[in-house]
Design a protein around this motif. Structure first.
Motif, PDB file in Angstrom:
ATOM      1  N   GLU A 172       0.817  -1.212   0.000  1.00 12.21           N
ATOM      2  CA  GLU A 172       0.000   0.000   0.000  1.00 12.21           C
ATOM      3  C   GLU A 172       0.854   1.266   0.000  1.00 12.21           C
ATOM      4  OE1 GLU A 172      -2.637  -0.194   3.265  1.00 12.21           O
ATOM      5  OE2 GLU A 172      -3.524  -2.130   2.693  1.00 12.21           O
ATOM      6  N   ARG A 173       2.054   1.191   0.600  1.00 12.84           N
ATOM      7  CA  ARG A 173       2.938   2.366   0.645  1.00 12.84           C
ATOM      8  C   ARG A 173       4.343   1.915   0.276  1.00 12.84           C
ATOM      9  NH1 ARG A 173       2.012   5.787   5.994  1.00 12.84           N
ATOM     10  NH2 ARG A 173       3.238   7.213   4.716  1.00 12.84           N
ATOM     11  N   LEU A 174       4.457   1.341  -0.918  1.00 15.78           N
ATOM     12  CA  LEU A 174       5.717   0.718  -1.328  1.00 15.78           C
ATOM     13  C   LEU A 174       6.838   1.742  -1.414  1.00 15.78           C
ATOM     14  CD1 LEU A 174       7.153  -1.830  -2.233  1.00 15.78           C
ATOM     15  CD2 LEU A 174       6.392  -1.371  -4.578  1.00 15.78           C
ATOM     16  N   ARG A 175       6.581   2.894  -1.997  1.00 10.83           N
ATOM     17  CA  ARG A 175       7.645   3.885  -2.163  1.00 10.83           C
ATOM     18  C   ARG A 175       8.099   4.430  -0.809  1.00 10.83           C
ATOM     19  NH1 ARG A 175       9.915   6.689  -6.228  1.00 10.83           N
ATOM     20  NH2 ARG A 175      10.808   8.721  -5.734  1.00 10.83           N
ATOM     21  N   ASP A 176       7.163   4.651   0.117  1.00 13.77           N
ATOM     22  CA  ASP A 176       7.547   5.141   1.437  1.00 13.77           C
ATOM     23  C   ASP A 176       8.379   4.109   2.189  1.00 13.77           C
ATOM     24  OD1 ASP A 176       6.156   7.443   0.900  1.00 13.77           O
ATOM     25  OD2 ASP A 176       4.317   6.764   1.866  1.00 13.77           O
ATOM     26  N   VAL A 177       8.006   2.837   2.051  1.00 20.47           N
ATOM     27  CA  VAL A 177       8.779   1.779   2.712  1.00 20.47           C
ATOM     28  C   VAL A 177      10.189   1.708   2.129  1.00 20.47           C
ATOM     29  CG1 VAL A 177       8.934  -0.712   3.071  1.00 20.47           C
ATOM     30  CG2 VAL A 177       6.745   0.451   3.323  1.00 20.47           C
ATOM     31  N   LEU A 178      10.299   1.806   0.811  1.00 19.79           N
ATOM     32  CA  LEU A 178      11.619   1.722   0.182  1.00 19.79           C
ATOM     33  C   LEU A 178      12.479   2.933   0.508  1.00 19.79           C
ATOM     34  CD1 LEU A 178      10.640   0.279  -3.293  1.00 19.79           C
ATOM     35  CD2 LEU A 178      11.759  -0.896  -1.409  1.00 19.79           C
ATOM     36  N   ALA A 179      11.849   4.070   0.788  1.00 21.55           N
ATOM     37  CA  ALA A 179      12.634   5.242   1.176  1.00 21.55           C
ATOM     38  C   ALA A 179      13.386   4.984   2.474  1.00 21.55           C
ATOM     39  CB  ALA A 179      11.714   6.461   1.319  1.00 21.55           C
ATOM     40  N   PHE A 180      12.784   4.205   3.371  1.00 18.66           N
ATOM     41  CA  PHE A 180      13.476   3.848   4.614  1.00 18.66           C
ATOM     42  C   PHE A 180      14.499   2.735   4.386  1.00 18.66           C
ATOM     43  CE2 PHE A 180       9.561   5.769   6.261  1.00 18.66           C
ATOM     44  CZ  PHE A 180      10.092   6.620   7.216  1.00 18.66           C
ATOM     45  N   GLU A 181      14.243   1.837   3.431  1.00 12.69           N
ATOM     46  CA  GLU A 181      15.133   0.704   3.201  1.00 12.69           C
ATOM     47  C   GLU A 181      16.267   1.032   2.234  1.00 12.69           C
ATOM     48  OE1 GLU A 181      15.156  -2.410   4.391  1.00 12.69           O
ATOM     49  OE2 GLU A 181      13.487  -2.076   5.762  1.00 12.69           O
ATOM     50  N   LEU A 182      16.209   2.197   1.566  1.00 13.58           N
ATOM     51  CA  LEU A 182      17.162   2.472   0.494  1.00 13.58           C
ATOM     52  C   LEU A 182      18.598   2.507   0.987  1.00 13.58           C
ATOM     53  CD1 LEU A 182      17.123   3.069  -2.558  1.00 13.58           C
ATOM     54  CD2 LEU A 182      17.243   5.494  -2.012  1.00 13.58           C
ATOM     55  N   ASP A 183      18.852   3.139   2.161  1.00  8.66           N
ATOM     56  CA  ASP A 183      20.217   3.234   2.650  1.00  8.66           C
ATOM     57  C   ASP A 183      20.748   1.888   3.126  1.00  8.66           C
ATOM     58  OD1 ASP A 183      18.459   3.104   4.714  1.00  8.66           O
ATOM     59  OD2 ASP A 183      19.515   4.535   6.000  1.00  8.66           O
ATOM     60  N   ARG A 184      19.855   0.909   3.385  1.00  6.74           N
ATOM     61  CA  ARG A 184      20.300  -0.424   3.781  1.00  6.74           C
ATOM     62  C   ARG A 184      20.577  -1.316   2.580  1.00  6.74           C
ATOM     63  NH1 ARG A 184      16.071  -2.860   7.869  1.00  6.74           N
ATOM     64  NH2 ARG A 184      17.570  -4.560   7.623  1.00  6.74           N
ATOM     65  N   GLN A 185      19.874  -1.072   1.469  1.00  8.09           N
ATOM     66  CA  GLN A 185      20.015  -1.916   0.298  1.00  8.09           C
ATOM     67  C   GLN A 185      20.969  -1.340  -0.739  1.00  8.09           C
ATOM     68  OE1 GLN A 185      18.672  -4.834   0.317  1.00  8.09           O
ATOM     69  NE2 GLN A 185      17.431  -4.533   2.167  1.00  8.09           N
ATOM     70  N   THR A 186      21.246  -0.033  -0.679  1.00  5.21           N
ATOM     71  CA  THR A 186      22.133   0.627  -1.640  1.00  5.21           C
ATOM     72  C   THR A 186      23.081   1.556  -0.887  1.00  5.21           C
ATOM     73  OG1 THR A 186      20.703   2.572  -1.987  1.00  5.21           O
ATOM     74  CG2 THR A 186      20.220   0.595  -3.288  1.00  5.21           C
ATOM     75  N   PRO A 187      24.105   2.046  -1.560  1.00  7.84           N
ATOM     76  CA  PRO A 187      25.001   3.005  -0.905  1.00  7.84           C
ATOM     77  C   PRO A 187      24.411   4.406  -0.777  1.00  7.84           C
ATOM     78  CG  PRO A 187      26.073   1.845  -2.732  1.00  7.84           C
ATOM     79  CD  PRO A 187      24.625   1.600  -2.860  1.00  7.84           C
ATOM     80  N   PHE A 188      23.160   4.616  -1.182  1.00  9.20           N
ATOM     81  CA  PHE A 188      22.582   5.950  -1.212  1.00  9.20           C
ATOM     82  C   PHE A 188      21.428   6.057  -0.219  1.00  9.20           C
ATOM     83  CE2 PHE A 188      23.138   4.163  -5.553  1.00  9.20           C
ATOM     84  CZ  PHE A 188      24.421   4.618  -5.782  1.00  9.20           C
ATOM     85  N   THR A 189      21.114   7.304   0.147  1.00  7.97           N
ATOM     86  CA  THR A 189      19.914   7.586   0.912  1.00  7.97           C
ATOM     87  C   THR A 189      18.814   8.038  -0.042  1.00  7.97           C
ATOM     88  OG1 THR A 189      20.526   9.911   1.286  1.00  7.97           O
ATOM     89  CG2 THR A 189      21.330   8.269   2.886  1.00  7.97           C
ATOM     90  N   ALA A 190      17.606   8.218   0.496  1.00  6.65           N
ATOM     91  CA  ALA A 190      16.480   8.613  -0.345  1.00  6.65           C
ATOM     92  C   ALA A 190      16.684   9.995  -0.949  1.00  6.65           C
ATOM     93  CB  ALA A 190      15.185   8.586   0.469  1.00  6.65           C
ATOM     94  N   ASN A 191      17.494  10.843  -0.309  1.00  4.83           N
ATOM     95  CA  ASN A 191      17.746  12.186  -0.825  1.00  4.83           C
ATOM     96  C   ASN A 191      18.901  12.213  -1.822  1.00  4.83           C
ATOM     97  OD1 ASN A 191      15.731  13.246   0.834  1.00  4.83           O
ATOM     98  ND2 ASN A 191      17.160  13.491   2.550  1.00  4.83           N
ATOM     99  N   GLU A 192      19.607  11.102  -1.966  1.00  5.39           N
ATOM    100  CA  GLU A 192      20.780  11.064  -2.839  1.00  5.39           C
ATOM    101  C   GLU A 192      20.549  10.262  -4.110  1.00  5.39           C
ATOM    102  OE1 GLU A 192      24.064  11.198   0.802  1.00  5.39           O
ATOM    103  OE2 GLU A 192      23.673   9.335  -0.295  1.00  5.39           O
TER     104      GLU A 192
END
Length: 379
Positions: free
Chosen positions: A118-138
């Motif tokens: 239901e909120r896939l993009r919001d969830v991935l924004a929190f998981e992005l720094d754990r799965q990639t070298p970047f944060t959601a703002n980068e």
């Protein structure tokens, strides 16, 4: 060249005038006013024009459903006006997308709970720094759901491009960089993943070719929707209240899970410290064995206590004054000493003694051969 010419003619014919029913034409016109995400959910997405920089040229492709057709190779200096003149005014409303090369995007496959859909993009924004070298703002990122496993978990593919590289790659399209409706990713086989990495603020919504007529038709549709919505207003409010309650319950559940996770972390940390401390100290059986071997046979223990790092021996011996020397050199303790004065016992005709020592960590017996030799000699 004949193949490209035929593709261009079929592309123009698809969007040109033709015998279409009024309802189909009206439905397509109304669909252009829906948000992009609604059109995707309802299956109303139309064809796209894909642009990708190839060396000194820009390749323009036509995405028809899942089929991709190469239309032309344009010079890198082409402008939006020149492209509009090439396609014609009737095709001006076709959405233009940048096709990100396969090697530019970092792709990861994840397993997420079913509630994350239901909120896939919001969830991935929190998981992005754990799965990639970047944060959601980068980074510019998006994801697609590949399927649902038997246990209810979602198989999701995440694609992310650093913002700096994304901006630089988009700028290589020159005058076509502005006015893009989205940015999809090309896979290794030349297919399209079906994502949109372009930030929402930079997306250009598709405009209907005959906007005035569409406005009038939309007004009629709005009036009809108002009468229909009036009948179901209470149901919508109830659904909104139920959704708010569901969000609150999930937030409480998330806080409860976080608290349990912290308790588990604290428990594991404490157990690890306790195990490490216990592993460094000698066991009570080892201490009793070494004490038994070092004390003479005419010595009796009344009490043997281990409190933390302190060893206490209380007993009777006719050789109490020499017990300190016997206990020295042990790999399990150090600094043995008499605590207090010796007390003669008229009943046993022995001296009552109290000995203390400081326990050490475990040592390899081979590391202290001299202490073992001394202990063997005293035995």
């Amino acid at each position: 060249m004949s193949g490209v010419r035929d593709t261009l003619q079929r592309f123009r014919a698809r969007f040109g005038p033709g015998p279409r029913s009024f309802l189909a034409w009206w439905g397509q016109a109304l669909a252009t006013w829906l948000p992009a995400r609604w059109r995707v959910l309802l299956g109303l997405t139309g064809d796209r024009l894909l642009f990708q920089r190839q060396e000194d040229e820009i390749e323009m492709s036509w995405l028809e459903g899942t089929q991709r057709h190469t239309l032309a190779r344009l010079p890198a200096t082409v402008t939006a006006d020149e492209l509009r003149a090439l396609l014609g005014n009737r095709l001006a409303g076709v959405p233009r997308w940048w096709l990100v090369p396969a090697g530019m995007a970092l792709r990861r496959r994840l397993l997420l709970p079913a509630a994350a859909a239901e909120r896939l993009r919001d969830v991935l924004a929190f998981e992005l720094d754990r799965q990639t070298p970047f944060t959601a703002n980068e980074a510019c990122f998006d994801a697609r759901v590949l399927g649902v496993r038997g246990d209810g978990q979602l198989e999701v593919e995440l694609a992310a491009v650093p913002t700096v590289a994304f901006t630089s790659g988009l700028a290589r399209l020159g005058g076509l960089a502005d006015g893009m409706a989205g940015a999809d990713v090309e896979d290794a086989e030349g297919g399209i993943l079906g994502l949109n990495l372009l930030p929402e603020a930079a997306r250009v919504a598709r405009q209907a070719p005959q906007r005035g007529l569409h406005l009038a038709l939309a007004a009629v549709a709005v009036v009809a929707l108002v009468f229909a919505a009036w009948a179901v207003l209470d149901n919508r409010r109830a659904a909104a209240d139920a959704f708010a309650a569901q969000v609150d319950s999930r937030a409480d559940a998330a806080r409860h899970v976080a608290a349990q996770r912290q308790q588990l972390v604290d428990l594991v940390t404490g157990t690890t410290v306790l195990n490490q401390t216990s592993a460094r100290r000698p066991t009570a059986l080892e201490v009793m064995d070494d004490v038994t071997r070092r004390l003479p046979d005419n010595t009796y223990l009344e009490k043997l206590a281990i409190e933390g790092d302190r060893l206490t021996l209380i007993g009777f011996s006719p050789e109490a004054s020499g017990l300190v020397a016997r206990l020295q050199g042990s790999p399990l303790w150090r600094n043995p000493a008499l605590s207090g004065a010796l007390q003669p016992d008229p009943r046993t005709r022995m001296d009552r003694f109290t000995l203390t020592a400081e326990l050490l960590g475990k040592q390899d017996p081979a590391a202290n051969p001299q202490g073992d030799a001394n202990a063997a000699g005293r035995d």
